[in-house]
Design a protein around this motif. Structure first.
Motif, mmCIF file in Angstrom:
data_model
loop_
_atom_site.group_PDB
_atom_site.id
_atom_site.type_symbol
_atom_site.label_atom_id
_atom_site.label_comp_id
_atom_site.label_asym_id
_atom_site.label_seq_id
_atom_site.Cartn_x
_atom_site.Cartn_y
_atom_site.Cartn_z
ATOM 1 N N MET A 94 0.839 -1.197 0.000
ATOM 2 C CA MET A 94 0.000 0.000 0.000
ATOM 3 C C MET A 94 0.874 1.248 0.000
ATOM 4 O O MET A 94 1.869 1.302 0.700
ATOM 5 N N ARG A 95 0.475 2.228 -0.801
ATOM 6 C CA ARG A 95 1.216 3.485 -0.835
ATOM 7 C C ARG A 95 0.430 4.537 -0.056
ATOM 8 O O ARG A 95 -0.771 4.702 -0.249
ATOM 9 N N LEU A 96 1.120 5.228 0.830
ATOM 10 C CA LEU A 96 0.482 6.226 1.687
ATOM 11 C C LEU A 96 1.145 7.577 1.459
ATOM 12 O O LEU A 96 2.366 7.688 1.509
ATOM 13 N N THR A 97 0.328 8.573 1.196
ATOM 14 C CA THR A 97 0.866 9.926 1.024
ATOM 15 C C THR A 97 0.171 10.862 1.993
ATOM 16 O O THR A 97 -1.056 10.928 2.028
ATOM 17 N N VAL A 98 0.968 11.546 2.785
ATOM 18 C CA VAL A 98 0.454 12.548 3.718
ATOM 19 C C VAL A 98 0.927 13.896 3.197
ATOM 20 O O VAL A 98 2.115 14.077 2.960
ATOM 21 N N GLU A 99 -0.008 14.814 2.989
ATOM 22 C CA GLU A 99 0.376 16.103 2.402
ATOM 23 C C GLU A 99 -0.018 17.272 3.292
ATOM 24 O O GLU A 99 -1.200 17.440 3.607
ATOM 25 N N HIS A 100 0.972 18.038 3.686
ATOM 26 C CA HIS A 100 0.757 19.289 4.443
ATOM 27 C C HIS A 100 -0.254 19.139 5.567
ATOM 28 O O HIS A 100 -1.192 19.927 5.685
ATOM 29 N N MET A 101 0.003 18.138 6.391
ATOM 30 C CA MET A 101 -0.923 17.816 7.465
ATOM 31 C C MET A 101 -0.658 18.667 8.695
ATOM 32 O O MET A 101 0.448 18.687 9.215
ATOM 33 N N SER A 102 -1.688 19.388 9.140
ATOM 34 C CA SER A 102 -1.568 20.150 10.387
ATOM 35 C C SER A 102 -2.748 19.834 11.282
ATOM 36 O O SER A 102 -3.855 19.569 10.798
ATOM 37 N N LEU A 103 -2.492 19.857 12.595
ATOM 38 C CA LEU A 103 -3.551 19.592 13.552
ATOM 39 C C LEU A 103 -3.188 20.234 14.887
ATOM 40 O O LEU A 103 -2.053 20.123 15.340
ATOM 41 N N SER A 104 -4.133 20.928 15.478
ATOM 42 C CA SER A 104 -3.898 21.434 16.831
ATOM 43 C C SER A 104 -5.076 21.058 17.715
ATOM 44 O O SER A 104 -6.192 20.842 17.237
ATOM 45 N N TYR A 105 -4.783 20.911 19.007
ATOM 46 C CA TYR A 105 -5.824 20.604 19.993
ATOM 47 C C TYR A 105 -6.088 21.862 20.815
ATOM 48 O O TYR A 105 -5.241 22.753 20.885
ATOM 49 N N GLU A 106 -7.238 21.866 21.480
ATOM 50 C CA GLU A 106 -7.500 22.972 22.391
ATOM 51 C C GLU A 106 -6.867 22.662 23.739
ATOM 52 O O GLU A 106 -7.114 21.609 24.328
#
Ligand SMILES: Nc1ncnc2c1ncn2[C@@H]1O[C@H](COP(=O)(O)OP(=O)(O)OP(=O)(O)O)[C@@H](O)[C@H]1O
Ligand SMILES: [Mg+2]
Length: 269
Positions: free
Chosen positions: A1-13
């Motif tokens: 399987m090929r996995l591509t993650v692009e410009h992933m951002s995440l913030s929590y409170e």
């Protein structure tokens, strides 16, 4: 399987309503092999695995998957993923849900558990919540291995395992990759990653700060320390031996390689 993650951002409170950055513009492409994921506590490893698995939605960026087999995630805290009354039901649940016949599901559960050094005969009827921490971790890993996912994500899989169970776990990780799965292992254990990882990605404050061949990075004790990480034991020992004036050839990663490097160093001295 090929996995591509692009410009992933995440913030929590955060507790005072502030934003806590967990992932900051992460881009990665993975296709086969074992990728180790290291980084200090709070650097974003678990968040990245959860986003890769589709269990957590990022604020921005995207995840693309190409190829068959689905995704399997082994949680950092295995008890978080249990929801069945017995170990057998826990391991067969995903198989039965995918339409695998009961007999075959039983066989596959038994085999996956055996890979982790446990037997379905002994544990199958027990509640997964009644097991020891190390048994729970192994059941959690087995329940995901039984599905033979195309993308296998493991969060601290060797934490709390005794040496034999750790060995079994690392062998199973390698075997999954050799069967064609793309595997990501988040771990603080440089020695474990030295044995199984082809590639190493290091996270710091939610961003990728190192990405390269696992061998080269894990054997570079000063580099690892600069990134707040504990190098593999053999790399640490090689550095200490050189500082003590002994010639050590190459970049050993395991005890056996270190012994060989010392022998070669003496030969050339
Ligand atoms: N559910 C949540 N709510 C608020 N903040 C969170 C939550 N989960 C994670 N965080 C924060 O996001 C950041 C990244 O956490 P994450 O669990 O991904 O780190 P990690 O690298 O897996 O750490 P560890 O090595 O301790 O497992 C940390 O600052 C953490 O406090
Ligand atoms: Mg974590």
């Amino acid at each position: 399987m090929r996995l591509t993650v692009e410009h992933m951002s995440l913030s929590y409170e955060g507790p005072a309503g502030e934003r806590v950055t967990a992932l900051a513009d992460v881009s990665l492409a993975l296709s086969g092999g074992v990728c180790g994921l290291m980084g200090r506590t709070g650097s974003g490893k678990t968040t990245l695995l959860e986003v890769m698995a589709g269990a957590t939605r990022p604020d921005s960026g995207r995840v693309r998957m190409e190829g068959a087999g689905g995704v399997g995630l082994v949680f950092q805290m295995p008890e978080r993923q249990f929801f069945e009354r017995t170990v057998e039901r826990e391991i067969t649940f995903g198989l039965l849900a995918r339409g695998v016949a009961a007999d075959e599901a039983h066989e596959r559960a038994a085999r996956a558990l055996a890979l982790m050094g446990l037997t379905l005969d002994e544990l199958g009827a027990r509640s997964p919540f009644s097991l020891s921490g190390g048994q729970q971790r192994r059941v959690a890993i087995a329940s995901v291995l039984a599905l033979r996912p195309g993308l296998l994500l493991l969060d601290e899989p060797t934490a709390g395992l005794d040496p034999r169970a750790r060995r079994a776990c690392l062998d199973a990780v390698r075997a999954a990759a050799e069967d064609g799965a793309t595997v990501v292992v988040a771990s603080h254990d440089a020695n474990a990653l030295a044995e199984v990882a082809d590639r190493l990605v290091v996270l710091e404050d939610g961003g990728v700060t190192l990405d390269g061949p696992a061998r080269d990075l894990l054997a570079d004790a000063p580099l690892m320390r600069d990134h707040g990480l504990e190098p593999a034991c053999a790399a640490r020992a090689a550095l200490a031996l050189r500082r003590a004036g002994l010639a050590v050839a190459g970049a050993p990663l395991t005890a056996e390689e270190l012994a060989d490097a010392i022998a070669r160093g003496r030969g050339s001295a």
